[in-house]
Design a protein around this motif. Sequence first.
Motif, PDB file in Angstrom:
ATOM      1  N   VAL A 354       0.837  -1.203   0.000  1.00 47.87           N
ATOM      2  CA  VAL A 354       0.000   0.000   0.000  1.00 47.87           C
ATOM      3  C   VAL A 354       0.868   1.247   0.000  1.00 47.87           C
ATOM      4  CG1 VAL A 354      -1.646   1.342   1.376  1.00 47.87           C
ATOM      5  CG2 VAL A 354      -2.014  -1.108   1.016  1.00 47.87           C
ATOM      6  N   GLY A 355       1.966   1.215   0.758  1.00 53.35           N
ATOM      7  CA  GLY A 355       2.884   2.347   0.739  1.00 53.35           C
ATOM      8  C   GLY A 355       3.451   2.605  -0.649  1.00 53.35           C
ATOM      9  N   LYS A 356       3.867   1.540  -1.339  1.00 53.62           N
ATOM     10  CA  LYS A 356       4.405   1.711  -2.693  1.00 53.62           C
ATOM     11  C   LYS A 356       3.356   2.253  -3.655  1.00 53.62           C
ATOM     12  CE  LYS A 356       7.962  -1.867  -2.297  1.00 53.62           C
ATOM     13  NZ  LYS A 356       8.431  -3.190  -2.769  1.00 53.62           N
ATOM     14  N   LEU A 357       2.122   1.830  -3.481  1.00 50.91           N
ATOM     15  CA  LEU A 357       1.058   2.249  -4.391  1.00 50.91           C
ATOM     16  C   LEU A 357       0.593   3.678  -4.160  1.00 50.91           C
ATOM     17  CD1 LEU A 357      -1.124  -0.993  -4.335  1.00 50.91           C
ATOM     18  CD2 LEU A 357       0.224  -0.151  -6.260  1.00 50.91           C
ATOM     19  N   THR A 358       0.752   4.190  -2.941  1.00 52.48           N
ATOM     20  CA  THR A 358       0.127   5.467  -2.592  1.00 52.48           C
ATOM     21  C   THR A 358       1.096   6.596  -2.266  1.00 52.48           C
ATOM     22  OG1 THR A 358      -0.068   4.802  -0.265  1.00 52.48           O
ATOM     23  CG2 THR A 358      -1.940   4.310  -1.717  1.00 52.48           C
ATOM     24  N   LEU A 359       2.294   6.289  -1.808  1.00 51.00           N
ATOM     25  CA  LEU A 359       3.201   7.363  -1.394  1.00 51.00           C
ATOM     26  C   LEU A 359       3.704   8.140  -2.607  1.00 51.00           C
ATOM     27  CD1 LEU A 359       5.265   5.557   1.392  1.00 51.00           C
ATOM     28  CD2 LEU A 359       3.539   7.347   1.684  1.00 51.00           C
ATOM     29  N   PRO A 360       3.829   9.465  -2.482  1.00 55.93           N
ATOM     30  CA  PRO A 360       4.219  10.301  -3.629  1.00 55.93           C
ATOM     31  C   PRO A 360       5.562   9.920  -4.233  1.00 55.93           C
ATOM     32  CG  PRO A 360       3.318  11.660  -1.879  1.00 55.93           C
ATOM     33  CD  PRO A 360       3.468  10.284  -1.304  1.00 55.93           C
ATOM     34  N   HIS A 361       6.537   9.520  -3.415  1.00 56.85           N
ATOM     35  CA  HIS A 361       7.860   9.209  -3.945  1.00 56.85           C
ATOM     36  C   HIS A 361       7.941   7.789  -4.498  1.00 56.85           C
ATOM     37  CE1 HIS A 361       8.030   7.689   0.195  1.00 56.85           C
ATOM     38  NE2 HIS A 361       8.981   6.865  -0.221  1.00 56.85           N
ATOM     39  N   GLU A 362       6.877   7.027  -4.383  1.00 61.26           N
ATOM     40  CA  GLU A 362       6.815   5.685  -4.971  1.00 61.26           C
ATOM     41  C   GLU A 362       5.952   5.760  -6.238  1.00 61.26           C
ATOM     42  OE1 GLU A 362       8.428   3.022  -4.108  1.00 61.26           O
ATOM     43  OE2 GLU A 362       9.160   3.378  -2.083  1.00 61.26           O
ATOM     44  N   MET A 363       4.814   5.042  -6.260  1.00 63.48           N
ATOM     45  CA  MET A 363       3.922   5.057  -7.421  1.00 63.48           C
ATOM     46  C   MET A 363       2.751   6.019  -7.254  1.00 63.48           C
ATOM     47  SD  MET A 363       3.810   0.913  -8.000  1.00 63.48           S
ATOM     48  CE  MET A 363       2.668   0.957  -9.378  1.00 63.48           C
ATOM     49  N   GLY A 364       2.604   6.591  -6.070  1.00 62.97           N
ATOM     50  CA  GLY A 364       1.401   7.342  -5.760  1.00 62.97           C
ATOM     51  C   GLY A 364       1.195   8.595  -6.567  1.00 62.97           C
ATOM     52  N   GLU A 365       2.282   9.258  -6.989  1.00 62.09           N
ATOM     53  CA  GLU A 365       2.145  10.517  -7.719  1.00 62.09           C
ATOM     54  C   GLU A 365       2.454  10.373  -9.202  1.00 62.09           C
ATOM     55  OE1 GLU A 365       4.373  14.733  -7.360  1.00 62.09           O
ATOM     56  OE2 GLU A 365       3.104  14.208  -5.640  1.00 62.09           O
ATOM     57  N   LEU A 366       3.451   9.592  -9.564  1.00 60.95           N
ATOM     58  CA  LEU A 366       3.786   9.416 -10.979  1.00 60.95           C
ATOM     59  C   LEU A 366       2.636   8.744 -11.727  1.00 60.95           C
ATOM     60  CD1 LEU A 366       5.739   9.519 -13.364  1.00 60.95           C
ATOM     61  CD2 LEU A 366       6.709   7.344 -12.559  1.00 60.95           C
ATOM     62  N   PHE A 367       1.993   7.769 -11.088  1.00 63.22           N
ATOM     63  CA  PHE A 367       0.848   7.103 -11.702  1.00 63.22           C
ATOM     64  C   PHE A 367      -0.402   7.958 -11.531  1.00 63.22           C
ATOM     65  CE2 PHE A 367       3.732   3.694 -11.792  1.00 63.22           C
ATOM     66  CZ  PHE A 367       3.233   2.685 -12.593  1.00 63.22           C
ATOM     67  N   LYS A 368      -1.193   8.038 -12.592  1.00 58.94           N
ATOM     68  CA  LYS A 368      -2.435   8.808 -12.575  1.00 58.94           C
ATOM     69  C   LYS A 368      -3.607   7.893 -12.898  1.00 58.94           C
ATOM     70  CE  LYS A 368       0.179  12.628 -12.526  1.00 58.94           C
ATOM     71  NZ  LYS A 368       1.512  12.117 -12.931  1.00 58.94           N
ATOM     72  N   VAL A 369      -4.802   8.360 -12.534  1.00 59.87           N
ATOM     73  CA  VAL A 369      -6.034   7.665 -12.881  1.00 59.87           C
ATOM     74  C   VAL A 369      -6.940   8.666 -13.591  1.00 59.87           C
ATOM     75  CG1 VAL A 369      -7.981   6.288 -12.065  1.00 59.87           C
ATOM     76  CG2 VAL A 369      -5.801   6.221 -10.831  1.00 59.87           C
ATOM     77  N   VAL A 370      -7.450   8.267 -14.743  1.00 56.94           N
ATOM     78  CA  VAL A 370      -8.342   9.110 -15.533  1.00 56.94           C
ATOM     79  C   VAL A 370      -9.651   8.370 -15.734  1.00 56.94           C
ATOM     80  CG1 VAL A 370      -8.695  10.286 -17.738  1.00 56.94           C
ATOM     81  CG2 VAL A 370      -6.405  10.160 -16.759  1.00 56.94           C
ATOM     82  N   ALA A 371     -10.757   9.080 -15.572  1.00 55.88           N
ATOM     83  CA  ALA A 371     -12.074   8.528 -15.906  1.00 55.88           C
ATOM     84  C   ALA A 371     -12.676   9.363 -17.022  1.00 55.88           C
ATOM     85  CB  ALA A 371     -12.992   8.528 -14.686  1.00 55.88           C
ATOM     86  N   LEU A 372     -13.043   8.706 -18.108  1.00 52.59           N
ATOM     87  CA  LEU A 372     -13.674   9.345 -19.263  1.00 52.59           C
ATOM     88  C   LEU A 372     -14.957   8.584 -19.552  1.00 52.59           C
ATOM     89  CD1 LEU A 372     -10.410   9.442 -21.357  1.00 52.59           C
ATOM     90  CD2 LEU A 372     -11.592  11.494 -20.576  1.00 52.59           C
ATOM     91  N   GLY A 373     -16.071   9.308 -19.729  1.00 52.25           N
ATOM     92  CA  GLY A 373     -17.297   8.548 -19.890  1.00 52.25           C
ATOM     93  C   GLY A 373     -18.423   9.289 -20.556  1.00 52.25           C
ATOM     94  N   ARG A 374     -19.568   8.649 -20.472  1.00 48.01           N
ATOM     95  CA  ARG A 374     -20.788   9.189 -21.062  1.00 48.01           C
ATOM     96  C   ARG A 374     -21.976   8.686 -20.234  1.00 48.01           C
ATOM     97  NH1 ARG A 374     -20.400   7.741 -26.552  1.00 48.01           N
ATOM     98  NH2 ARG A 374     -19.795   9.870 -27.109  1.00 48.01           N
ATOM     99  N   GLY A 375     -22.898   9.604 -19.943  1.00 51.67           N
ATOM    100  CA  GLY A 375     -24.122   9.227 -19.257  1.00 51.67           C
ATOM    101  C   GLY A 375     -23.944   8.901 -17.793  1.00 51.67           C
ATOM    102  N   ILE A 376     -22.898   9.410 -17.151  1.00 52.30           N
ATOM    103  CA  ILE A 376     -22.665   9.205 -15.718  1.00 52.30           C
ATOM    104  C   ILE A 376     -22.837  10.556 -15.025  1.00 52.30           C
ATOM    105  CG2 ILE A 376     -21.045   8.450 -13.943  1.00 52.30           C
ATOM    106  CD1 ILE A 376     -21.901   6.196 -15.764  1.00 52.30           C
ATOM    107  N   ASP A 377     -23.871  10.674 -14.218  1.00 57.24           N
ATOM    108  CA  ASP A 377     -24.176  11.960 -13.591  1.00 57.24           C
ATOM    109  C   ASP A 377     -23.545  12.113 -12.214  1.00 57.24           C
ATOM    110  OD1 ASP A 377     -25.759  12.714 -15.777  1.00 57.24           O
ATOM    111  OD2 ASP A 377     -27.517  11.680 -14.949  1.00 57.24           O
ATOM    112  N   ALA A 378     -23.353  11.022 -11.493  1.00 61.09           N
ATOM    113  CA  ALA A 378     -22.846  11.104 -10.123  1.00 61.09           C
ATOM    114  C   ALA A 378     -21.357  11.441 -10.107  1.00 61.09           C
ATOM    115  CB  ALA A 378     -23.091   9.776  -9.407  1.00 61.09           C
ATOM    116  N   ASP A 379     -20.912  12.112  -9.033  1.00 63.17           N
ATOM    117  CA  ASP A 379     -19.486  12.328  -8.822  1.00 63.17           C
ATOM    118  C   ASP A 379     -18.838  10.986  -8.490  1.00 63.17           C
ATOM    119  OD1 ASP A 379     -19.811  15.051  -9.171  1.00 63.17           O
ATOM    120  OD2 ASP A 379     -20.070  15.443  -7.035  1.00 63.17           O
TER     121      ASP A 379
END
Length: 392
Positions: A354-379
């Motif tokens: 979890v530390g490797k996945l989330t910490l900024p100096h590990e994978m937490g900042e270099l890796f990004k997550v993008v959501a692109l869609g259609r017909g989704i109203d909720a946040d």
Amino acid sequence: MSPHPALPIPEAAALAHSQAVFSHLLEKIHAQGGWLPFADFMAELLYAPGLGYYAAGAQKFGTAGDFTTAPEMTPLFAQALAAQVAQIMAASQAQIIEVGAGSGRLAADLLIALEALGCLPQRYAILELSPELQARQRATLTALAPQFLPRIDWLDQLPERFSGVVLANELLDALPVHLVKWQAETIYERGVSLGSDGRFTWNDRPAQGNLRLAAEELAEQHGLASLPDDYLSEIGLQARGWAAAWAERLTQGALLLIDYGFPAHEFYHPQRNTGTLMCHYRHHAHADPFYLPGLQDVTAHVDFTAIIAAAHTSGLELLGYTHQGQFLLNCGILQALSRIPEQTPAYYRAASAVGKLTLPHEMGELFKVVALGRGIDADLLGFTRGDQSHRL
């Protein structure tokens, strides 16, 4: 093709395979008159049937391979992701397409996590072109989650229409990129030729067509024309096209794209003047794509601004963009960790991952997550805090 002194030396069978890939690439170069655009060279390196890195049978993922992806580290990654997937399926249809499923570990862990939430998809499709990887994915799912096999099928092309979740973890970085050099008043495309010593060598030619237009647009937007000579970077036309193609097919739902990269103003920063091209061999990273062709992964970071712009121009909406660490925290990865008994070996292993996945100096900042869609109203849950869309 002499071995790089800092990297492990392959066994004889692997070297013979690499020599076959080298010969295949030579044929491609000769067929194109002695010069092959790097995007085509990279495509052959990775995907040539029976020869390319992703099309042949070598171990790629995990400690015995060349690199380790997030799903291989801990099932907590999939457990956090499941919360976001379940929300999107509830707003569209209970279907998932995973594009480029690697070893199949994410599919297995995600289905297990979705079952625990009471949100199993009716169908889980894996879009995978490599027969070898299809077999490996099937073996993983048979070993870890055989009860879900009736829900799973494999695709070899994009569907004509789809509603649900499209998931791609570390896919975009493996799509071929063009290498472009801005020098004085000329924009060059970097290609590959055969040198007088019998080795591959770089060879630049003036850029043409859509690549030149894309390079000129980048130069105008990011001031590349005013940079010193020999500014080298990548343009991912194939990744842009892939994102745009989903706009024609996605009737309702969202793409969740997880990868390493930058928004354009960071990707084309003046100090990043040699690009982001990187190779991975036996957990060693280096920058020589000519080394051991067919035995190493060749990647480039993702220009997320370009991906989002291509999808948006084609009709998809940006639903969220943030760092992987923030996304996983929003989706409850710490709560998932807390369900493992503390002061046990399993807890320590999971906490380290979890530390490797989330910490900024590990994978937490270099890796990004993008959501692109259609017909989704909720946040969307994964972007409720720390959304970085304003930084694109």
